[in-house]
Design a protein around this motif. Structure first.
Motif, PDB file in Angstrom:
ATOM      1  N   MET A 500      33.574 -73.601 -11.115  1.00  0.00           N
ATOM      2  CA  MET A 500      32.731 -72.652 -12.103  1.00  0.00           C
ATOM      3  C   MET A 500      32.998 -73.265 -13.413  1.00  0.00           C
ATOM      4  SD  MET A 500      33.206 -69.024 -10.513  1.00  0.00           S
ATOM      5  CE  MET A 500      35.068 -68.923 -10.511  1.00  0.00           C
ATOM      6  N   LEU A 501      34.272 -73.740 -13.745  1.00  0.00           N
ATOM      7  CA  LEU A 501      34.640 -73.986 -15.037  1.00  0.00           C
ATOM      8  C   LEU A 501      34.545 -75.537 -15.363  1.00  0.00           C
ATOM      9  CD1 LEU A 501      37.429 -71.233 -15.660  1.00  0.00           C
ATOM     10  CD2 LEU A 501      34.941 -71.198 -16.126  1.00  0.00           C
ATOM     11  N   GLY A 502      34.726 -76.268 -14.442  1.00  0.00           N
ATOM     12  CA  GLY A 502      35.003 -77.717 -14.584  1.00  0.00           C
ATOM     13  C   GLY A 502      36.430 -77.778 -14.525  1.00  0.00           C
ATOM     14  N   LYS A 503      36.636 -79.368 -14.301  1.00  0.00           N
ATOM     15  CA  LYS A 503      38.063 -79.885 -14.160  1.00  0.00           C
ATOM     16  C   LYS A 503      39.107 -79.463 -15.176  1.00  0.00           C
ATOM     17  CE  LYS A 503      40.922 -82.137 -11.204  1.00  0.00           C
ATOM     18  NZ  LYS A 503      41.202 -81.671  -9.663  1.00  0.00           N
ATOM     19  N   LYS A 504      40.182 -78.897 -14.924  1.00  0.00           N
ATOM     20  CA  LYS A 504      41.226 -78.617 -15.957  1.00  0.00           C
ATOM     21  C   LYS A 504      42.523 -79.674 -15.529  1.00  0.00           C
ATOM     22  CE  LYS A 504      38.538 -75.494 -17.788  1.00  0.00           C
ATOM     23  NZ  LYS A 504      38.090 -75.466 -19.190  1.00  0.00           N
ATOM     24  N   SER A 505      43.318 -79.582 -16.415  1.00  0.00           N
ATOM     25  CA  SER A 505      44.495 -80.464 -16.203  1.00  0.00           C
ATOM     26  C   SER A 505      45.699 -79.665 -15.313  1.00  0.00           C
ATOM     27  CB  SER A 505      45.086 -80.645 -17.766  1.00  0.00           C
ATOM     28  OG  SER A 505      45.524 -79.528 -18.319  1.00  0.00           O
ATOM     29  N   PHE A 506      46.718 -80.356 -14.966  1.00  0.00           N
ATOM     30  CA  PHE A 506      47.761 -79.499 -14.127  1.00  0.00           C
ATOM     31  C   PHE A 506      48.400 -78.707 -15.101  1.00  0.00           C
ATOM     32  CE2 PHE A 506      52.228 -79.550 -13.010  1.00  0.00           C
ATOM     33  CZ  PHE A 506      51.887 -79.005 -11.791  1.00  0.00           C
ATOM     34  N   ALA A 507      48.671 -79.105 -16.477  1.00  0.00           N
ATOM     35  CA  ALA A 507      49.373 -78.208 -17.372  1.00  0.00           C
ATOM     36  C   ALA A 507      48.690 -77.101 -17.627  1.00  0.00           C
ATOM     37  CB  ALA A 507      49.556 -79.150 -18.600  1.00  0.00           C
ATOM     38  N   PHE A 508      47.046 -76.985 -17.664  1.00  0.00           N
ATOM     39  CA  PHE A 508      46.438 -75.859 -17.836  1.00  0.00           C
ATOM     40  C   PHE A 508      46.730 -74.688 -16.815  1.00  0.00           C
ATOM     41  CE2 PHE A 508      42.603 -73.184 -16.958  1.00  0.00           C
ATOM     42  CZ  PHE A 508      42.491 -72.811 -18.181  1.00  0.00           C
ATOM     43  N   TRP A 509      46.864 -75.267 -15.536  1.00  0.00           N
ATOM     44  CA  TRP A 509      47.176 -74.137 -14.396  1.00  0.00           C
ATOM     45  C   TRP A 509      48.504 -73.872 -14.031  1.00  0.00           C
ATOM     46  CZ3 TRP A 509      42.952 -71.668 -13.386  1.00  0.00           C
ATOM     47  CH2 TRP A 509      41.718 -72.364 -13.290  1.00  0.00           C
ATOM     48  N   LEU A 510      49.676 -74.538 -14.864  1.00  0.00           N
ATOM     49  CA  LEU A 510      50.833 -74.310 -14.790  1.00  0.00           C
ATOM     50  C   LEU A 510      51.325 -72.772 -15.002  1.00  0.00           C
ATOM     51  CD1 LEU A 510      53.257 -76.000 -13.844  1.00  0.00           C
ATOM     52  CD2 LEU A 510      54.057 -76.048 -16.263  1.00  0.00           C
ATOM     53  N   TRP A 511      50.920 -72.109 -16.144  1.00  0.00           N
ATOM     54  CA  TRP A 511      51.209 -71.029 -16.223  1.00  0.00           C
ATOM     55  C   TRP A 511      50.498 -69.915 -14.993  1.00  0.00           C
ATOM     56  CZ3 TRP A 511      54.255 -67.593 -18.458  1.00  0.00           C
ATOM     57  CH2 TRP A 511      54.091 -66.256 -18.541  1.00  0.00           C
ATOM     58  N   TRP A 512      49.357 -70.111 -14.867  1.00  0.00           N
ATOM     59  CA  TRP A 512      48.656 -69.122 -14.135  1.00  0.00           C
ATOM     60  C   TRP A 512      49.228 -69.572 -12.762  1.00  0.00           C
ATOM     61  CZ3 TRP A 512      45.989 -66.136 -16.755  1.00  0.00           C
ATOM     62  CH2 TRP A 512      45.472 -66.629 -17.835  1.00  0.00           C
ATOM     63  N   ARG A 513      49.688 -70.763 -12.102  1.00  0.00           N
ATOM     64  CA  ARG A 513      50.454 -70.744 -10.818  1.00  0.00           C
ATOM     65  C   ARG A 513      51.770 -69.892 -11.033  1.00  0.00           C
ATOM     66  NH1 ARG A 513      48.399 -76.149 -10.586  1.00  0.00           N
ATOM     67  NH2 ARG A 513      47.216 -76.612  -8.840  1.00  0.00           N
ATOM     68  N   ALA A 514      52.446 -69.895 -12.074  1.00  0.00           N
ATOM     69  CA  ALA A 514      53.805 -69.300 -12.077  1.00  0.00           C
ATOM     70  C   ALA A 514      53.629 -67.848 -12.001  1.00  0.00           C
ATOM     71  CB  ALA A 514      54.304 -69.526 -13.670  1.00  0.00           C
ATOM     72  N   CYS A 515      52.418 -67.234 -12.531  1.00  0.00           N
ATOM     73  CA  CYS A 515      52.209 -65.900 -12.803  1.00  0.00           C
ATOM     74  C   CYS A 515      51.744 -65.210 -11.138  1.00  0.00           C
ATOM     75  CB  CYS A 515      51.235 -65.330 -13.822  1.00  0.00           C
ATOM     76  SG  CYS A 515      51.837 -65.638 -15.381  1.00  0.00           S
ATOM     77  N   TRP A 516      50.630 -66.051 -10.875  1.00  0.00           N
ATOM     78  CA  TRP A 516      50.137 -65.716  -9.457  1.00  0.00           C
ATOM     79  C   TRP A 516      51.211 -65.765  -8.348  1.00  0.00           C
ATOM     80  CZ3 TRP A 516      45.023 -68.741 -10.591  1.00  0.00           C
ATOM     81  CH2 TRP A 516      44.299 -68.090 -11.332  1.00  0.00           C
ATOM     82  N   PHE A 517      52.079 -66.708  -8.311  1.00  0.00           N
ATOM     83  CA  PHE A 517      52.877 -67.125  -7.231  1.00  0.00           C
ATOM     84  C   PHE A 517      54.201 -66.380  -7.352  1.00  0.00           C
ATOM     85  CE2 PHE A 517      50.388 -70.872  -6.644  1.00  0.00           C
ATOM     86  CZ  PHE A 517      49.886 -70.869  -5.315  1.00  0.00           C
ATOM     87  N   CYS A 518      54.523 -65.860  -8.449  1.00  0.00           N
ATOM     88  CA  CYS A 518      55.957 -65.580  -8.807  1.00  0.00           C
ATOM     89  C   CYS A 518      56.043 -64.251  -9.672  1.00  0.00           C
ATOM     90  CB  CYS A 518      56.998 -66.587  -9.112  1.00  0.00           C
ATOM     91  SG  CYS A 518      58.543 -66.159  -9.206  1.00  0.00           S
ATOM     92  N   ILE A 519      55.893 -64.472 -10.928  1.00  0.00           N
ATOM     93  CA  ILE A 519      56.125 -63.397 -11.921  1.00  0.00           C
ATOM     94  C   ILE A 519      55.381 -62.293 -11.564  1.00  0.00           C
ATOM     95  CG2 ILE A 519      55.925 -62.777 -14.476  1.00  0.00           C
ATOM     96  CD1 ILE A 519      56.177 -65.954 -14.891  1.00  0.00           C
ATOM     97  N   SER A 520      54.137 -62.159 -11.618  1.00  0.00           N
ATOM     98  CA  SER A 520      53.271 -60.952 -11.233  1.00  0.00           C
ATOM     99  C   SER A 520      53.549 -60.322 -10.081  1.00  0.00           C
ATOM    100  CB  SER A 520      51.586 -61.364 -11.345  1.00  0.00           C
ATOM    101  OG  SER A 520      51.382 -61.815 -12.751  1.00  0.00           O
ATOM    102  N   PRO A 521      53.508 -60.802  -8.822  1.00  0.00           N
ATOM    103  CA  PRO A 521      53.804 -60.394  -7.728  1.00  0.00           C
ATOM    104  C   PRO A 521      55.450 -59.705  -7.785  1.00  0.00           C
ATOM    105  CG  PRO A 521      53.867 -62.536  -7.285  1.00  0.00           C
ATOM    106  CD  PRO A 521      53.436 -62.323  -8.675  1.00  0.00           C
ATOM    107  N   CYS A 522      56.157 -60.406  -8.458  1.00  0.00           N
ATOM    108  CA  CYS A 522      57.766 -59.721  -8.511  1.00  0.00           C
ATOM    109  C   CYS A 522      57.669 -58.415  -9.350  1.00  0.00           C
ATOM    110  CB  CYS A 522      58.661 -60.494  -9.064  1.00  0.00           C
ATOM    111  SG  CYS A 522      58.866 -62.139  -7.806  1.00  0.00           S
ATOM    112  N   ILE A 523      56.992 -58.471 -10.635  1.00  0.00           N
ATOM    113  CA  ILE A 523      56.905 -57.262 -11.347  1.00  0.00           C
ATOM    114  C   ILE A 523      56.199 -56.169 -10.568  1.00  0.00           C
ATOM    115  CG2 ILE A 523      56.021 -56.521 -13.379  1.00  0.00           C
ATOM    116  CD1 ILE A 523      56.294 -59.085 -14.782  1.00  0.00           C
ATOM    117  N   ILE A 524      55.267 -56.502  -9.942  1.00  0.00           N
ATOM    118  CA  ILE A 524      54.507 -55.332  -9.139  1.00  0.00           C
ATOM    119  C   ILE A 524      55.564 -54.829  -8.129  1.00  0.00           C
ATOM    120  CG2 ILE A 524      52.307 -54.806  -7.750  1.00  0.00           C
ATOM    121  CD1 ILE A 524      50.818 -56.781  -9.220  1.00  0.00           C
TER     122      ILE A 524
END
Length: 632
Positions: A500-524
Motif C-alpha cells: 500500500m505504501l511502497g517499499k520502506k527501509s529496514f530501519a523504518f520498520w525497526l520501531w514498529w517491529r519492537a512495539c508489535w513483537f515485544c513492547i505493546s503486548p507486554c504492556i497490555i
C-alpha cells in the motif's frame, strides 16, 4: 410473444428498484465501486477524529491528570501513546485498509481467531446501547438549558429538604456543617448529627432527569422524557448513516469540528473568571507532582486512558479504514488522528478546570472538592459551575451540544461497524438495502436501550460500562496483536503494508517491529493482569448492586468472549485432515485473504499463486517438527 404473469412483473419491478438503489450508493469516482470509498480524504480523517475523540477525552482525562500529578501525568501519557497507542492504531488501520473488509472478515488472515472479530462486534453492539443513552442525556439537558434561570441553578419545587445552594448549613446553635456540594454525608464538628447535603444540580440529575430509583432491584416505569430523547438520538444517527459513509462523511464536517469551537469558547470564557487560575494550577500548574511518576498506578492509568481514548479493539478503526483507497497513506493518517486526539484531551482539561476553579471560588471551597469524573462531571459539577455564570443558558447549551456531537461521532462509527459486518457477510441480500439495514439496526438499539431509560436506567448503564467496556477489550486486543504479529506473521504484515505504501527501509520498520513483537503486548498483558487482579464489583455512588445484577454483568462478559473458542472449534471441525493439519491450516491465511480488488493483488496474491498454494496444501506431507511459516 412472451407473456409475463403478475409474479414475473413484480419480480422485474423489485429487481429494477434494487438496482436503482444500489446505483444510488455507487459513486463513479470510487476506486472500489462494490463497497464504496470515502468521497475524499477529509471525510475519512474527520470521521476517525470524531470516532477517536470521545466523551472520555472530556470527562475522564482531566480528572486523571489532576489525580496523577497534574502536568507530570503528561509524561507517562505521551510515553504510552508512543509505545502502545500509535502502534496499535496503525496496525488496525492498516489491516482494514489492506483487505477492505470489516472486523470479522479481516480475520480471514488468521481464521482460528475469527472469533476475536465477532467478539469486538458484540462489544460494539452492547456499548452502542448505552452510548445511545448518554446521547439522550445530552439531548435532554440541551433542551432543559433553553430556559432562564437554568432549572438546576437553585432548589426549586422538585427539591427536597437536603438540597442546599449555600456553602454552610447550620446544624444547631454551636455546630456548623460546611457543605462541599458533592455527594456524601457531612457531619457537624461537635455533634453526632449527620446531614446529607446535595447541590441543586445533583438533585436535579437524580430526581428530575433520571428519576432514579433506590437500586437495580427497583426498575420502575420508563422515564418518558428520556425515552423520547432516546428516540430522537436514534433518528439522528439513522439519518446521518442512511447512505453509509457517503452521508456520515458529510455530517462529520460539523460534528467533528464543532466540539473544538465550543472548547475554545469555554476556555476563553473560563480564563476570564475569578478563580480560574486556581483550577488550572490544580490541573497541570504548580500543583504538579513529579514524584507521582514513581507510582505504578500512574503509568497504568496513562496506558489505560491512551488505549480507550483511541478506541482500539472496538472494530471501528478497521471498519472506517476499510473504505480507504488501497494506496492511501495510512501511516501519516495515524499520526494525524492520534496526536489530535491527545491534544484534544489536554485542551479540554484547560476548559474544564478553569470553570471548576471559578466554581470553587464561588463556594469558597478547595478545587479538589468539586472535581469529579464521568457522569458526575458532565451532568452535575460542570452544569452547576455554568449556572453561576452570566447568560448561563447560552454556556450550558453550548456545552451540551458539544457533548451531543462528541457522542454522535462515536455512535456513527459504532453503527457503521454493525452495518458493515452485515453487508460484508451477506452482500447478496444487504448491499442494495443498506438504508434498511441502518434503520433496522438503530431501531433494535432503541428497543434494547429502553431498560436504560427506566428509573433504574443509570444502574444498567454503569453495569454495562464496568463489565463490557473495560478489561474485556484489553483481552481482545492482546489476542489481536498475537494473531497479527505472531501467527499471521509480523514480517508478512509489513510486506502487506508495503504493497500500500511502497517499499520502506529496514530501519523504518525497526520501531514498529519492537512495539508489535515485544513492547505493546507486554504492556497490555501487564495492564490486563492488573485490571483483573484489582477488579471490584461496580457501584453507583454508595448504591451496591444485587447479586443477580453482578451475575448478569459476568454473563455479558461471557457472551463476548465465548465467541473466540466457539468459532475456533467450529472452524476446526469444518477443516479437513488430521488435527495438526487442521490447526495449521487455520493458523494460515484463508484463500479469501487478499486485497479486495484484483489490480492491487500483485504477484503475492495473484489468482494463479493462490491456486498453486491451494494445490500444495492439498498434497503436502506435514512434518510435525516444522512450524508453519505463517508463524514467522
Amino acid at each position: 410473444m412472451k407473456k409475463y404473469g403478475w409474479s414475473s412483473f413484480t419480480d422485474l419491478i423489485l429487481k429494477n428498484s434494487a438496482a436503482e438503489e444500489q446505483d444510488a450508493h455507487v459513486d463513479p469516482g470510487d476506486e472500489n465501486p462494490e463497497r464504496g470509498n470515502w468521497a475524499n480524504k477529509s471525510d475519512y480523517i474527520l470521521s476517525m477524529i470524531g470516532y477517536a475523540v470521545g466523551l472520555g477525552n472530556i470527562w475522564r482525562f482531566p480528572y486523571l491528570a489532576y489525580k496523577n500529578g497534574g502536568g507530570a501525568f503528561l509524561i507517562p501519557y505521551f510515553t504510552m501513546l508512543v509505545v502502545v497507542g500509535i502502534p496499535l492504531f496503525f496496525l488496525e488501520s492498516a489491516l482494514g485498509q489492506f483487505c477492505s473488509q470489516g472486523p470479522i472478515n479481516a480475520w480471514k488472515a488468521v481464521p482460528i481467531l475469527q472469533g476475536v472479530g465477532i467478539a469486538a462486534v458484540v462489544v460494539t453492539l452492547v456499548v452502542s446501547i448505552y452510548y445511545n443513552v448518554i446521547i439522550c442525556y445530552s439531548l435532554y439537558y440541551m433542551f432543559a438549558s433553553m430556559q432562564s434561570p437554568l432549572p438546576w441553578s437553585d432548589c426549586f419545587s422538585w427539591a427536597d429538604s437536603s438540597c442546599s445552594n449555600i456553602s454552610a448549613v447550620f446544624c444547631n446553635e454551636s455546630s456548623v456543617l460546611t457543605a462541599n456540594l458533592t455527594q456524601g454525608n457531612n457531619t457537624c464538628a461537635s455533634s453526632n448529627m449527620s446531614v446529607l447535603v446535595q447541590s441543586p444540580s445533583e438533585q436535579y440529575w437524580d430526581r428530575v432527569a433520571l428519576q432514579r430509583s433506590s437500586s437495580l432491584d427497583e426498575t420502575g416505569p420508563v422515564v418518558w422524557h428520556l425515552a423520547l430523547c432516546l428516540l430522537l438520538s436514534s433518528l439522528l444517527v439513522a439519518a446521518a448513516l442512511i447512505r453509509g459513509i457517503k452521508s456520515s462523511g458529510k455530517v462529520v464536517y460539523f460534528t467533528a469540528t464543532f466540539p473544538y469551537v465550543v472548547i475554545l469558547i469555554l476556555l476563553v470564557r473560563g480564563l476570564t473568571l475569578e478563580g480560574a487560575r486556581d483550577g488550572i494550577e490544580f490541573y497541570i500548574g504548580s500543583q504538579s507532582n513529579l514524584t507521582k511518576l514513581t507510582e505504578a498506578e500512574v503509568w497504568k492509568d496513562a496506558a489505560t486512558q491512551t488505549f480507550y481514548s483511541l478506541s482500539i479493539g472496538w472494530g471501528g478503526l478497521v471498519t472506517l479504514s476499510s473504505y480507504n483507497n488501497f494506496q492511501n497513506n495510512v501511516f501519516k493518517d495515524t499520526f494525524a488522528v492520534t496526536l489530535t486526539n491527545a491534544g484534544t484531551s489536554v485542551l479540554a482539561g484547560f476548559a474544564i478546570f478553569s470553570i471548576l476553579g471559578h466554581m470553587a471560588h464561588v463556594y469558597n471551597i478547595p478545587v479538589e472538592n468539586v472535581v469529579k469524573q464521568g457522569f458526575g462531571l458532565a451532568f452535575i459539577a460542570y452544569p452547576d459551575a455554568l449556572s453561576k455564570l452570566p447568560i448561563s443558558p447560552l454556556w450550558s447549551i453550548l456545552f451540551f451540544v458539544m457533548l451531543l456531537t462528541v457522542g454522535l461521532d462515536s455512535q456513527f462509527a459504532g453503527i457503521e461497524v454493525l452495518t458493515t459486518c452485515l453487508v460484508d457477510a451477506f452482500p447478496r441480500y444487504f448491499k442494495s438495502k443498506r438504508a434498511i439495514v441502518t434503520v433496522a439496526t438503530c431501531s433494535i438499539l432503541y428497543l434494547l436501550g429502553l431498560p436504560c431509560v427506566t428509573r433504574a436506567g443509570i444502574y444498567w448503564v454503569t453495569l454495562i460500562d464496568q463489565f463490557v467496556a473495560t478489561w474485556v477489550l484489553l483481552f481482545l486486543v492482546l489476542l489481536e496483536i498475537i494473531g497479527v504479529a505472531f501467527i499471521y506473521g509480523g514480517n508478512r504484515f509489513i510486506k502487506d503494508i508495503e504493497m500500500m505504501l511502497g517499499k520502506k527501509s529496514f530501519a523504518f520498520w525497526l520501531w514498529w517491529r519492537a512495539c508489535w513483537f515485544c513492547i505493546s503486548p507486554c504492556i497490555i498483558l501487564v495492564i490486563l493482569g492488573w485490571s483483573i487482579a484489582t477488579f471490584s464489583p461496580p457501584t453507583y455512588g454508595e448504591v451496591q448492586y444485587p447479586g443477580w445484577g453482578l451475575a448478569l454483568g459476568w454473563a455479558m462478559v461471557a457472551f463476548v468472549v465465548i465467541w473466540i473458542p466457539f468459532v475456533a472449534v467450529y472452524n476446526l471441525t469444518k477443516a479437513r485432515g488430521s488435527p495438526w493439519e487442521r490447526l495449521k491450516s487455520l493458523c494460515s491465511p484463508s484463500e479469501e485473504w487478499h486485497p479486495y480488488l484484483d489490480i492491487h493483488r500483485g504477484e503475492r496474491y495473484s489468482e494463479e499463486r493462490c491456486q498453486n498454494n491451494k494445490d500444495y496444501r492439498n498434497h503436502q506431507e506435514v512434518d510435525v517438527n516444522v512450524i508453519s511459516s505463517s508463524w514467522l
